[in-house]
Motif scaffolding. Sequence first.
Motif, PDB file in Angstrom:
ATOM      1  N   ALA A  92       0.797  -1.332   0.013  1.00 49.94           N
ATOM      2  CA  ALA A  92      -0.049   0.000   0.085  1.00 49.94           C
ATOM      3  C   ALA A  92       0.894   1.237  -0.047  1.00 49.94           C
ATOM      4  CB  ALA A  92      -1.024  -0.013   1.272  1.00 49.94           C
ATOM      5  N   ASN A  93       2.265   1.062   0.368  1.00 47.00           N
ATOM      6  CA  ASN A  93       2.973   2.202   0.216  1.00 47.00           C
ATOM      7  C   ASN A  93       4.387   2.007  -0.177  1.00 47.00           C
ATOM      8  OD1 ASN A  93       4.555   4.672   0.803  1.00 47.00           O
ATOM      9  ND2 ASN A  93       3.890   5.056   2.848  1.00 47.00           N
ATOM     10  N   PRO A  94       4.718   1.927  -1.572  1.00 53.99           N
ATOM     11  CA  PRO A  94       6.026   1.572  -2.237  1.00 53.99           C
ATOM     12  C   PRO A  94       6.972   2.391  -1.813  1.00 53.99           C
ATOM     13  CG  PRO A  94       4.248   2.377  -3.956  1.00 53.99           C
ATOM     14  CD  PRO A  94       3.608   2.373  -2.470  1.00 53.99           C
ATOM     15  N   LEU A 142      11.144   9.889  10.362  1.00 52.29           N
ATOM     16  CA  LEU A 142      10.053   9.432   9.645  1.00 52.29           C
ATOM     17  C   LEU A 142       9.302  10.729   8.963  1.00 52.29           C
ATOM     18  CD1 LEU A 142       8.676   6.766  11.963  1.00 52.29           C
ATOM     19  CD2 LEU A 142       9.742   6.041   9.791  1.00 52.29           C
ATOM     20  N   ILE A 143       9.654  10.835   7.624  1.00 50.29           N
ATOM     21  CA  ILE A 143       9.036  12.100   7.193  1.00 50.29           C
ATOM     22  C   ILE A 143       7.947  11.675   5.829  1.00 50.29           C
ATOM     23  CG2 ILE A 143       9.834  14.173   5.956  1.00 50.29           C
ATOM     24  CD1 ILE A 143      10.851  14.003   8.541  1.00 50.29           C
ATOM     25  N   GLY A 144       6.784  12.342   6.289  1.00 47.32           N
ATOM     26  CA  GLY A 144       5.732  12.113   5.140  1.00 47.32           C
ATOM     27  C   GLY A 144       4.549  12.865   5.435  1.00 47.32           C
ATOM     28  N   ASP A 145       3.460  12.847   4.567  1.00 43.38           N
ATOM     29  CA  ASP A 145       2.197  13.690   4.542  1.00 43.38           C
ATOM     30  C   ASP A 145       1.502  12.915   5.526  1.00 43.38           C
ATOM     31  OD1 ASP A 145       3.164  15.541   3.117  1.00 43.38           O
ATOM     32  OD2 ASP A 145       1.594  15.089   1.249  1.00 43.38           O
ATOM     33  N   SER A 146       0.291  13.379   6.103  1.00 42.45           N
ATOM     34  CA  SER A 146      -0.652  12.660   6.913  1.00 42.45           C
ATOM     35  C   SER A 146      -1.099  11.453   6.342  1.00 42.45           C
ATOM     36  CB  SER A 146      -1.678  13.550   7.384  1.00 42.45           C
ATOM     37  OG  SER A 146      -1.295  14.730   8.179  1.00 42.45           O
ATOM     38  N   GLY A 147      -1.305  10.294   7.098  1.00 39.97           N
ATOM     39  CA  GLY A 147      -1.853   9.153   6.524  1.00 39.97           C
ATOM     40  C   GLY A 147      -0.898   8.189   5.738  1.00 39.97           C
ATOM     41  N   ASN A 169       5.120  15.669   9.538  1.00 40.87           N
ATOM     42  CA  ASN A 169       4.550  15.695   8.367  1.00 40.87           C
ATOM     43  C   ASN A 169       5.338  16.734   7.333  1.00 40.87           C
ATOM     44  OD1 ASN A 169       3.696  17.878  10.327  1.00 40.87           O
ATOM     45  ND2 ASN A 169       1.899  18.275   8.802  1.00 40.87           N
ATOM     46  N   GLU A 170       6.213  17.287   7.856  1.00 37.05           N
ATOM     47  CA  GLU A 170       6.903  18.253   7.326  1.00 37.05           C
ATOM     48  C   GLU A 170       8.472  17.688   6.997  1.00 37.05           C
ATOM     49  OE1 GLU A 170       6.572  21.273   6.131  1.00 37.05           O
ATOM     50  OE2 GLU A 170       4.411  21.833   7.325  1.00 37.05           O
ATOM     51  N   SER A 171       8.849  18.147   5.856  1.00 34.42           N
ATOM     52  CA  SER A 171      10.310  17.710   5.398  1.00 34.42           C
ATOM     53  C   SER A 171      11.251  18.687   6.323  1.00 34.42           C
ATOM     54  CB  SER A 171      10.445  18.016   4.225  1.00 34.42           C
ATOM     55  OG  SER A 171      10.348  19.608   3.728  1.00 34.42           O
ATOM     56  N   PHE A 172      12.393  18.425   6.247  1.00 34.81           N
ATOM     57  CA  PHE A 172      13.490  19.145   7.047  1.00 34.81           C
ATOM     58  C   PHE A 172      13.441  20.627   6.838  1.00 34.81           C
ATOM     59  CE2 PHE A 172      15.663  14.836   7.321  1.00 34.81           C
ATOM     60  CZ  PHE A 172      15.584  14.620   8.623  1.00 34.81           C
ATOM     61  N   SER A 173      13.259  21.028   5.587  1.00 35.37           N
ATOM     62  CA  SER A 173      13.138  22.233   5.213  1.00 35.37           C
ATOM     63  C   SER A 173      11.837  23.160   5.766  1.00 35.37           C
ATOM     64  CB  SER A 173      13.073  22.560   3.431  1.00 35.37           C
ATOM     65  OG  SER A 173      12.106  22.033   2.935  1.00 35.37           O
ATOM     66  N   GLY A 174      11.034  22.434   6.170  1.00 36.85           N
ATOM     67  CA  GLY A 174       9.759  22.837   6.572  1.00 36.85           C
ATOM     68  C   GLY A 174       9.710  23.071   8.091  1.00 36.85           C
ATOM     69  N   THR A 224       8.035   8.589   3.677  1.00 35.51           N
ATOM     70  CA  THR A 224       6.776   7.770   3.820  1.00 35.51           C
ATOM     71  C   THR A 224       5.753   8.240   2.541  1.00 35.51           C
ATOM     72  OG1 THR A 224       5.690   9.016   5.445  1.00 35.51           O
ATOM     73  CG2 THR A 224       6.615   6.887   5.982  1.00 35.51           C
ATOM     74  N   GLY A 225       6.303   9.510   1.704  1.00 35.06           N
ATOM     75  CA  GLY A 225       5.699   9.962   0.632  1.00 35.06           C
ATOM     76  C   GLY A 225       4.523  10.801   1.018  1.00 35.06           C
TER      77      GLY A 225
END
Length: 262
Positions: A88-90, A114-119, A210-215, A242-243
Amino acid sequence: MTRKRGLTEEAATASINQACRMLRLPTIRQQFKDQADGAAREQMSYRAFLTELLMAECDDRARRRSERRIRAAAFPREKSLRAFDFDANPNVDPATVNTLATCEWVKKGEPLCLIGDSGTGKSHLLIALGTEAAMQGFRVRYVLATKLVNELVEAADDKQLSKTIARYGRVDLLCIDELGYMELDRRGAELLFHVLTEREEKNSVAIASNESFSGWTKTFTDPRLCAAIVDRLTFNGSIIQTGTESYRLAHTKALAEQTAAD
């Protein structure tokens, strides 16, 4: 206890029960009768029978210790790596996760991000890897970033900051979830900085954001403070992205399709 020879079966059972209570051997007390009956049927030697009993007690104690460490970690829900749907998350590499599951990074005191959008499965992986660490004997603590900052601020107001930081510093792995959902004032940011950067060399920290390091400048508005935290967490650390596509929706859809097919 008075030791007697030639005990009846009932008296022997009662004596074993009493001895196990005194010695705090609950598993042997529960299993010795079935184990003894099985040993008689299989014509096991006394040594083999004793080995089976003692190993059962040791295994059960290890299981109970593991359960206590998992409860002490204060995870909000149960999550396991077995339940994570990599299809479900390649974006998430199973080999990388399986390597992290050995917990060598915790043993070495290395960080994980662990970096990625919600969900996208960040919290699932954070809790699952924290659970693996607890099962392998490490002291783990899970906390939301907002809760941690609020606790630090209150501790500072009550002049208990050193004690609070020391308490978090004693765990082998500190799991901080939902970093990046809020903007911290200077005081809150500095307090969180202390927790992230002043932990002992042997201790690890794992963060889901949920934010990249730059964020992260949205959370840590002081650029130098933000850069110091990112440097601390990325030095010799592991990063899993995690995308952006919802893992949760993809996983639910896959389960529905599988159910329909069945």
